[in-house]
Design a protein around this motif. Structure first.
Motif, mmCIF file in Angstrom:
data_model
loop_
_atom_site.group_PDB
_atom_site.id
_atom_site.type_symbol
_atom_site.label_atom_id
_atom_site.label_comp_id
_atom_site.label_asym_id
_atom_site.label_seq_id
_atom_site.Cartn_x
_atom_site.Cartn_y
_atom_site.Cartn_z
ATOM 1 N N TYR A 10 -19.509 -1.641 51.891
ATOM 2 C CA TYR A 10 -18.681 -2.828 51.723
ATOM 3 C C TYR A 10 -19.354 -3.704 50.675
ATOM 4 O O TYR A 10 -20.571 -3.831 50.635
ATOM 5 N N ARG A 11 -18.554 -4.332 49.834
ATOM 6 C CA ARG A 11 -19.069 -5.133 48.717
ATOM 7 C C ARG A 11 -18.709 -6.603 48.907
ATOM 8 O O ARG A 11 -17.613 -6.924 49.369
ATOM 9 N N GLN A 56 -22.051 -7.794 42.772
ATOM 10 C CA GLN A 56 -21.604 -7.595 44.147
ATOM 11 C C GLN A 56 -22.751 -6.977 44.935
ATOM 12 O O GLN A 56 -23.331 -5.989 44.501
ATOM 13 N N VAL A 93 -24.001 -4.775 47.914
ATOM 14 C CA VAL A 93 -23.369 -3.643 48.587
ATOM 15 C C VAL A 93 -24.148 -3.297 49.849
ATOM 16 O O VAL A 93 -25.354 -3.052 49.805
ATOM 17 N N SER A 111 -14.300 -5.512 48.386
ATOM 18 C CA SER A 111 -13.823 -4.140 48.563
ATOM 19 C C SER A 111 -12.606 -4.065 49.480
ATOM 20 O O SER A 111 -12.142 -2.982 49.810
#
Length: 109
Positions: free
Chosen positions: A76-77, A68, A70, A87
């Motif tokens: 936020y992912r 992921q 970030v 997320s």
């Protein structure tokens, strides 16, 4: 029905030509667009320069162990392969297909 035509752009001969940061990300410019590149688990990925939420520079973030990416501003992912927000905020990070060919690395949009 309308079919979009993908245009492929050569971005380099090999991964070694890019200026990788310690977080294994870098920013390139292709056809007037800034794009973030990331290396993760032997793969090379391309996605938007800025986060869709608050325009954080994605190359200043990091890729976690789950793949992921970030955002550095609000953490936020996003899934590095398809751009889905993981997320829970409901945003989508634009991703771009890459191809590693015999004569170099290509991106499409």
């Amino acid at each position: 029905m309308f079919e979009s035509v993908k245009q492929w752009h050569k971005i380099g001969e090999a991964e070694t030509v890019f200026q990788w940061q310690a977080n294994q990300m870098c920013v390139i410019e292709v056809a007037g667009k800034k794009i973030t590149l990331a290396r993760h688990q032997e793969g090379l990925y391309a996605f938007a320069y800025k986060c869709p939420h608050a325009s954080g520079i994605m190359a200043d973030g990091f890729v976690d162990a789950l793949g992921q990416v970030v955002c550095p501003l609000h953490r936020y992912r996003f899934n590095i392969k398809n751009g889905r927000n993981t997320s829970g905020e409901g945003y989508y990070l634009k991703t771009y297909p890459l191809e590693q060919r015999a004569d170099g690395i290509y991106i499409s949009f």
